[in-house]
Design a protein around this motif. Structure first.
Motif, PDB file in Angstrom:
ATOM      1  N   TYR A 177      76.726  47.985 153.527  1.00  0.00           N
ATOM      2  CA  TYR A 177      75.282  48.229 153.554  1.00  0.00           C
ATOM      3  C   TYR A 177      74.904  49.142 152.400  1.00  0.00           C
ATOM      4  N   VAL A 178      73.864  48.738 151.648  1.00  0.00           N
ATOM      5  CA  VAL A 178      73.457  49.463 150.448  1.00  0.00           C
ATOM      6  C   VAL A 178      71.983  49.841 150.538  1.00  0.00           C
ATOM      7  N   ILE A 179      71.727  51.141 150.483  1.00  0.00           N
ATOM      8  CA  ILE A 179      70.375  51.674 150.339  1.00  0.00           C
ATOM      9  C   ILE A 179      70.206  52.089 148.885  1.00  0.00           C
ATOM     10  N   ALA A 180      69.056  51.801 148.298  1.00  0.00           N
ATOM     11  CA  ALA A 180      68.741  52.265 146.947  1.00  0.00           C
ATOM     12  C   ALA A 180      67.518  53.162 147.022  1.00  0.00           C
ATOM     13  N   SER A 181      67.620  54.357 146.435  1.00  0.00           N
ATOM     14  CA  SER A 181      66.555  55.358 146.581  1.00  0.00           C
ATOM     15  C   SER A 181      66.224  56.026 145.262  1.00  0.00           C
ATOM     16  N   LEU A 182      64.963  56.420 145.145  1.00  0.00           N
ATOM     17  CA  LEU A 182      64.508  57.268 144.044  1.00  0.00           C
ATOM     18  C   LEU A 182      64.664  58.730 144.450  1.00  0.00           C
ATOM     19  N   HIS A 183      65.314  59.514 143.582  1.00  0.00           N
ATOM     20  CA  HIS A 183      65.452  60.957 143.786  1.00  0.00           C
ATOM     21  C   HIS A 183      65.113  61.651 142.474  1.00  0.00           C
ATOM     22  N   ALA A 184      64.330  62.731 142.571  1.00  0.00           N
ATOM     23  CA  ALA A 184      63.889  63.411 141.355  1.00  0.00           C
ATOM     24  C   ALA A 184      65.035  64.077 140.608  1.00  0.00           C
ATOM     25  N   TYR A 185      66.172  64.348 141.277  1.00  0.00           N
ATOM     26  CA  TYR A 185      67.301  64.947 140.575  1.00  0.00           C
ATOM     27  C   TYR A 185      68.117  63.906 139.806  1.00  0.00           C
ATOM     28  N   CYS A 186      67.747  62.639 139.938  1.00  0.00           N
ATOM     29  CA  CYS A 186      68.446  61.574 139.195  1.00  0.00           C
ATOM     30  C   CYS A 186      67.562  60.927 138.131  1.00  0.00           C
ATOM     31  N   VAL A 187      66.270  60.832 138.423  1.00  0.00           N
ATOM     32  CA  VAL A 187      65.345  60.224 137.470  1.00  0.00           C
ATOM     33  C   VAL A 187      64.003  60.945 137.610  1.00  0.00           C
ATOM     34  N   ALA A 188      63.426  61.321 136.487  1.00  0.00           N
ATOM     35  CA  ALA A 188      62.173  62.077 136.519  1.00  0.00           C
ATOM     36  C   ALA A 188      61.022  61.189 136.967  1.00  0.00           C
ATOM     37  N   PRO A 189      60.186  61.677 137.869  1.00  0.00           N
ATOM     38  CA  PRO A 189      58.995  60.909 138.269  1.00  0.00           C
ATOM     39  C   PRO A 189      58.107  60.623 137.064  1.00  0.00           C
ATOM     40  N   ARG A 190      57.485  59.440 137.105  1.00  0.00           N
ATOM     41  CA  ARG A 190      56.589  59.057 136.008  1.00  0.00           C
ATOM     42  C   ARG A 190      55.241  58.634 136.572  1.00  0.00           C
ATOM     43  N   THR A 191      54.936  57.352 136.523  1.00  0.00           N
ATOM     44  CA  THR A 191      53.623  56.876 136.982  1.00  0.00           C
ATOM     45  C   THR A 191      53.802  55.928 138.161  1.00  0.00           C
ATOM     46  N   LEU A 192      52.714  55.713 138.882  1.00  0.00           N
ATOM     47  CA  LEU A 192      52.745  54.764 139.994  1.00  0.00           C
ATOM     48  C   LEU A 192      53.239  53.400 139.526  1.00  0.00           C
ATOM     49  N   ALA A 193      52.759  52.947 138.388  1.00  0.00           N
ATOM     50  CA  ALA A 193      53.169  51.637 137.874  1.00  0.00           C
ATOM     51  C   ALA A 193      54.659  51.610 137.551  1.00  0.00           C
TER      52      ALA A 193
END
Length: 234
Positions: free
Chosen positions: A96-112
Motif C-alpha cells: 500500500y502506497v500513500i503519496a503526500s505533500l510535506h513542506a519539509y520535502c517540497v516548498a509550497p507554491r501555488t494552488l495550480a
C-alpha cells in the motif's frame, strides 16, 4: 460509524513517532480493527528509515495478533512534477502506497502547481492514495483532484491527525467530501497515528461524516475485503 481499519500508521522508524509495529497492532486489535497499514515516511523525510527498511518488510507475517497488517509507505512528493522519494523496488515490495505533500520535502507554491503535482502523482501506477490532501500549506483545486482521482480509480484521505493538529483543516475536508460526493471519488479514513494510543480513534472524522452525510459506499476502507481485493488487482 463502526471502524474496521486504519490505513495510515507510523512506527519508531519515523523518528517523530513513538510506537512499535506490535504496539500498534495490539492497539488496533483492542479497538476492534481487522485491517491496518503501517506506513512510515520514505527517504525524503528528515527522520526516515534507511534504504533497507521497505524491502525488508517481506519478513513480516501478513497476520499479526489476529489483525491483517499491510506493508505500506508514505512516499513524499519531492517536486511539482510528481517525483516521489521511493525506488521502484520499494514500491513493488509494499502492499500500500500513500503519496503526500510535506513542506519539509517540497516548498509550497501555488494552488495550480499543487494541483498539477497531484494530477501527475495519480498517473503513477504504484500509488493507491493521496495522503492528507486537506492542507493549509498546499491549497488545491479540490474538484479537479477529486475528479482525476475517481478517473484513476484511486482515493483521497481524510486524516484525523491533521484535523487534531490544525482545526482549520476540518473546513477543507468538508469541501473535499463535497467534491468527492459529486465526483464519486472514494475516500480513505486514516488516523495517521504517531503513537499507538491514536490507532483506530476517529472522533473528528466521525463528527465530520455525520455532519456532511457522506455516503458510506464511497468510504473505501469501510470494507476490509474490498480493500484487499482492490490492492490485489492494482
Amino acid at each position: 460509524m463502526r471502524h474496521i481499519s486504519d490505513l495510515h500508521i507510523h512506527t519508531l522508524v519515523s523518528h517523530h513517532a513513538y510506537s512499535t509495529v506490535r504496539e500498534n497492532v495490539l492497539q488496533a486489535r483492542a479497538q476492534g480493527l481487522s485491517l491496518i497499514a503501517i506506513t512510515d515516511h520514505c527517504y525524503g523525510a528528515p527522520d526516515a528509515g534507511n534504504d533497507w527498511h521497505f524491502g525488508n518488510m517481506v519478513i513480516w507475517p501478513p497476520d499479526m495478533e489476529g489483525v491483517r497488517v499491510l506493508r505500506g509507505v508514505e512516499a513524499n512528493i519531492m517536486a511539482m512534477d510528481g517525483t516521489l522519494d521511493t525506488t521502484v523496488g520499494d514500491l513493488m515490495a509494499v502492499d500500500y502506497v500513500i503519496a503526500s505533500l510535506h513542506a519539509y520535502c517540497v516548498a509550497p507554491r501555488t494552488l495550480a502547481a499543487h494541483t498539477d503535482a497531484l494530477l501527475r502523482v495519480l498517473e503513477n501506477p504504484f500509488v493507491h492514495t493521496i495522503g492528507h490532501p486537506a492542507d493549509m500549506k498546499f491549497p488545491l483545486d479540490l474538484r479537479t483532484v477529486a475528479r482525476a482521482c475517481a478517473q484513476a480509480g484511486k482515493r483521497l484521505e481524510i486524516n484525523e491527525h491533521a484535523m487534531a493538529r490544525a482545526p482549520q483543516v476540518e473546513a477543507i475536508n468538508e469541501r473535499l467530501l463535497e467534491a468527492c460526493a459529486q465526483e464519486g471519488t472514494q475516500i480513505v479514513l486514516s488516523t495517521d497515528a504517531h503513537i499507538c494510543y491514536e490507532v483506530g480513534r476517529f472522533p473528528r472524522t466521525d463528527a465530520l461524516l455525520a455532519r456532511t452525510g457522506f455516503p458510506e459506499s464511497l468510504i473505501w476502507n469501510a470494507d476490509a475485503a474490498r480493500v484487499l481485493a482492490d490492492l490485489k488487482k492494482q
